[in-house]
Design a protein around this motif. Structure first.
Motif, PDB file in Angstrom:
ATOM      1  N   HIS A 114       0.819  -1.224   0.000  1.00 14.32           N
ATOM      2  CA  HIS A 114       0.000   0.000   0.000  1.00 14.32           C
ATOM      3  C   HIS A 114       0.852   1.273   0.000  1.00 14.32           C
ATOM      4  O   HIS A 114       0.318   2.369   0.092  1.00 14.32           O
ATOM      5  N   THR A 115       2.173   1.096  -0.101  1.00 21.64           N
ATOM      6  CA  THR A 115       3.067   2.255  -0.052  1.00 21.64           C
ATOM      7  C   THR A 115       3.986   2.314  -1.262  1.00 21.64           C
ATOM      8  O   THR A 115       4.342   1.297  -1.858  1.00 21.64           O
ATOM      9  N   GLN A 116       4.374   3.537  -1.595  1.00 19.59           N
ATOM     10  CA  GLN A 116       5.393   3.754  -2.612  1.00 19.59           C
ATOM     11  C   GLN A 116       6.737   3.783  -1.899  1.00 19.59           C
ATOM     12  O   GLN A 116       6.897   4.504  -0.907  1.00 19.59           O
ATOM     13  N   ARG A 163       5.666   6.342   1.348  1.00 21.66           N
ATOM     14  CA  ARG A 163       4.448   7.124   1.527  1.00 21.66           C
ATOM     15  C   ARG A 163       3.279   6.239   1.129  1.00 21.66           C
ATOM     16  O   ARG A 163       3.397   5.357   0.273  1.00 21.66           O
ATOM     17  N   VAL A 164       2.163   6.450   1.775  1.00 19.55           N
ATOM     18  CA  VAL A 164       0.970   5.655   1.504  1.00 19.55           C
ATOM     19  C   VAL A 164       0.344   6.127   0.195  1.00 19.55           C
ATOM     20  O   VAL A 164       0.217   7.331  -0.044  1.00 19.55           O
ATOM     21  N   PHE A 165      -0.025   5.169  -0.653  1.00 18.26           N
ATOM     22  CA  PHE A 165      -0.701   5.505  -1.894  1.00 18.26           C
ATOM     23  C   PHE A 165      -2.072   6.108  -1.589  1.00 18.26           C
ATOM     24  O   PHE A 165      -2.743   5.696  -0.637  1.00 18.26           O
ATOM     25  N   SER A 166      -2.490   7.040  -2.411  1.00 19.17           N
ATOM     26  CA  SER A 166      -3.845   7.592  -2.292  1.00 19.17           C
ATOM     27  C   SER A 166      -4.842   6.525  -2.756  1.00 19.17           C
ATOM     28  O   SER A 166      -4.467   5.525  -3.397  1.00 19.17           O
ATOM     29  N   ASP A 167      -6.116   6.730  -2.469  1.00 15.86           N
ATOM     30  CA  ASP A 167      -7.145   5.798  -2.930  1.00 15.86           C
ATOM     31  C   ASP A 167      -7.139   5.691  -4.451  1.00 15.86           C
ATOM     32  O   ASP A 167      -7.291   4.595  -5.000  1.00 15.86           O
ATOM     33  N   GLU A 168      -6.945   6.824  -5.123  1.00 15.28           N
ATOM     34  CA  GLU A 168      -6.922   6.821  -6.583  1.00 15.28           C
ATOM     35  C   GLU A 168      -5.731   6.035  -7.119  1.00 15.28           C
ATOM     36  O   GLU A 168      -5.844   5.284  -8.094  1.00 15.28           O
ATOM     37  N   GLU A 169      -4.578   6.217  -6.492  1.00 15.26           N
ATOM     38  CA  GLU A 169      -3.382   5.476  -6.907  1.00 15.26           C
ATOM     39  C   GLU A 169      -3.563   3.978  -6.683  1.00 15.26           C
ATOM     40  O   GLU A 169      -3.184   3.157  -7.530  1.00 15.26           O
TER      41      GLU A 169
END
Length: 127
Positions: free
Chosen positions: A76-78, A106-112
């Motif tokens: 769930h992270t980049q 960093r945590v991905f956004s919902d859109e990502e």
């Protein structure tokens, strides 16, 4: 498309130096054994990947892998590969340069996340 792994300009400069010395390189995100959870840099082909490794992408023209179990925790992270002063693992190529690679995230956004899910799972490292 959003990238699962990226690199800072400082780390990219160190990678360029290492490439000039060692040729093509590859990275594997350590799962916490010898040097915590540091990204490890090797000459390309020296670290053998398998179906238990996930290919996250490329940084500075280098293949980047992570263990499947570790990927489950970090999916769930980049991952953002950076470099800091200090001595890392003796196994990673940057150690003699007085720096060590470091993984930030960093945590991905919902859109990502939706984009990544739609793209399907990343390939494994089996050749």
């Amino acid at each position: 498309m959003v990238e699962r792994v990226t690199v800072t300009p400082a780390a990219e400069a160190v990678i360029a130096t290492l490439k000039s010395i060692h040729g093509d390189l590859a990275f594997h995100q350590s799962g916490g054994c010898c040097d915590g959870s540091a990204p490890m840099c090797f000459p390309a082909g020296e670290f053998r990947t398998s179906a238990q490794d996930i290919h996250l992408g490329e940084i500075a023209g280098c293949q980047f892998f992570i263990g499947a179990a570790q990927f489950e925790y970090w999916s769930h992270t980049q991952l953002i590969i950076d470099v800091v002063p200090g001595r890392g693992s003796g196994f990673s190529l940057e150690a003699p340069e007085g720096v060590r690679f470091l993984t930030r995230s960093r945590v991905f956004s919902d859109e990502e996340m939706a984009e990544l899910v739609a793209a399907g799972p990343p390939a494994n490292g089996a050749h």
